[in-house]
Scaffold this active site. Structure first.
Site, PDB file in Angstrom:
ATOM      1  N   PHE A  18       0.812  -1.220   0.000  1.00 20.04           N
ATOM      2  CA  PHE A  18       0.000   0.000   0.000  1.00 20.04           C
ATOM      3  C   PHE A  18       0.847   1.272   0.000  1.00 20.04           C
ATOM      4  O   PHE A  18       0.393   2.324   0.422  1.00 20.04           O
ATOM      5  CB  PHE A  18      -0.976   0.007   1.197  1.00 20.04           C
ATOM      6  CG  PHE A  18      -1.731  -1.276   1.350  1.00 20.04           C
ATOM      7  CD1 PHE A  18      -2.639  -1.698   0.385  1.00 20.04           C
ATOM      8  CD2 PHE A  18      -1.508  -2.100   2.444  1.00 20.04           C
ATOM      9  CE1 PHE A  18      -3.324  -2.896   0.520  1.00 20.04           C
ATOM     10  CE2 PHE A  18      -2.181  -3.307   2.592  1.00 20.04           C
ATOM     11  CZ  PHE A  18      -3.095  -3.704   1.616  1.00 20.04           C
ATOM     12  N   ARG A  19       2.082   1.163  -0.460  1.00 21.21           N
ATOM     13  CA  ARG A  19       3.015   2.292  -0.528  1.00 21.21           C
ATOM     14  C   ARG A  19       3.312   2.899   0.842  1.00 21.21           C
ATOM     15  O   ARG A  19       3.655   4.080   0.952  1.00 21.21           O
ATOM     16  CB  ARG A  19       2.511   3.369  -1.503  1.00 21.21           C
ATOM     17  CG  ARG A  19       2.400   2.878  -2.953  1.00 21.21           C
ATOM     18  CD  ARG A  19       2.178   3.997  -3.933  1.00 21.21           C
ATOM     19  NE  ARG A  19       3.223   5.006  -3.872  1.00 21.21           N
ATOM     20  CZ  ARG A  19       4.432   4.907  -4.420  1.00 21.21           C
ATOM     21  NH1 ARG A  19       4.766   3.804  -5.080  1.00 21.21           N
ATOM     22  NH2 ARG A  19       5.298   5.882  -4.319  1.00 21.21           N
ATOM     23  N   LEU A  20       3.190   2.090   1.892  1.00 23.91           N
ATOM     24  CA  LEU A  20       3.508   2.553   3.247  1.00 23.91           C
ATOM     25  C   LEU A  20       4.970   2.238   3.550  1.00 23.91           C
ATOM     26  O   LEU A  20       5.309   1.534   4.503  1.00 23.91           O
ATOM     27  CB  LEU A  20       2.562   1.892   4.261  1.00 23.91           C
ATOM     28  CG  LEU A  20       1.064   2.113   3.993  1.00 23.91           C
ATOM     29  CD1 LEU A  20       0.222   1.369   5.011  1.00 23.91           C
ATOM     30  CD2 LEU A  20       0.737   3.608   4.009  1.00 23.91           C
TER      31      LEU A  20
END
Length: 199
Positions: free
Chosen positions: A176-178
């Protein structure tokens, strides 16, 4: 060497070993980005051949496209991308000034290369226009014959370039692009700092 710079190099060394033990096909492959005097950027993939507290070294003809750019504008950015590591891959970015390695270092590395790689360094007019593959093959054959029965010396103008880090960033990929990003930088006062960056 400051504690933070030593920490950054130790982090790189650990990740590099992890990449070498992974399914990465060429863990020492890195993108080298340069720019000419007008600011026009250029990038290509080369192989990391050495690193220590002095910097990160790759080898090339100094008269190649990247060699000419780095002599005119001795700044470069490196990028390692190890897609198979951990949750969602790891990137390492390194930016800094560029210097040529010593003749002794270049000689020692060149002597360690496979003989045909040594021959190729003599036969190639790197980055110049080539009329046909046959022309290059003929140059290789002629060069091989000229060194028959003796060691191949390092060609003049073939050397190593060392990127001396001024900034290192470690990017740990996550779903989630975290992502998690850590940046080490040297300031105008010569002191290293460390900070976390938003992904």
């Amino acid at each position: 060497m400051t504690d933070l710079y030593a920490e950054a190099l130790s982090t790189f060394a650990g990740l590099f070993e992890e990449a070498k033990g992974s399914r990465e096909v060429e863990p020492n492959a890195m993108t080298v980005a340069t720019a000419d005097q007008s600011g026009q950027p250029s990038a290509r993939t080369v192989l990391l051949k050495a690193f220590d507290e002095r910097g990160f070294v790759f080898y090339t003809h100094l008269d190649s496209h990247k060699g000419r750019e780095l002599q005119a504008n001795p700044q470069a950015a490196l990028l390692f991308l190890w897609r198979s590591l951990r949750e969602a891959g790891i990137q390492v970015r390194i930016e800094g000034r560029v210097e040529q390695v010593s003749d002794a270092e270049a000689d020692a590395y060149f002597a360690s290369r496979p003989r045909m790689s040594q021959i190729g360094a003599w036969a190639s007019l790197q980055s110049r226009t080539l009329a046909s593959r046959e022309e290059f093959d003929a140059r290789v054959a002629t060069t091989e014959a000229s060194f028959d029965g003796r060691d191949v010396p390092r060609p003049e103008g073939w050397s190593g370039l060392r990127v001396v880090p001024q900034r290192l960033e470690f990017w740990y990929g996550a779903q989630f692009r975290l992502h998690e990003r850590w940046c080490y930088e040297i300031g105008a006062d010569g002191q290293w700092s460390k900070r976390m960056l938003f992904p």
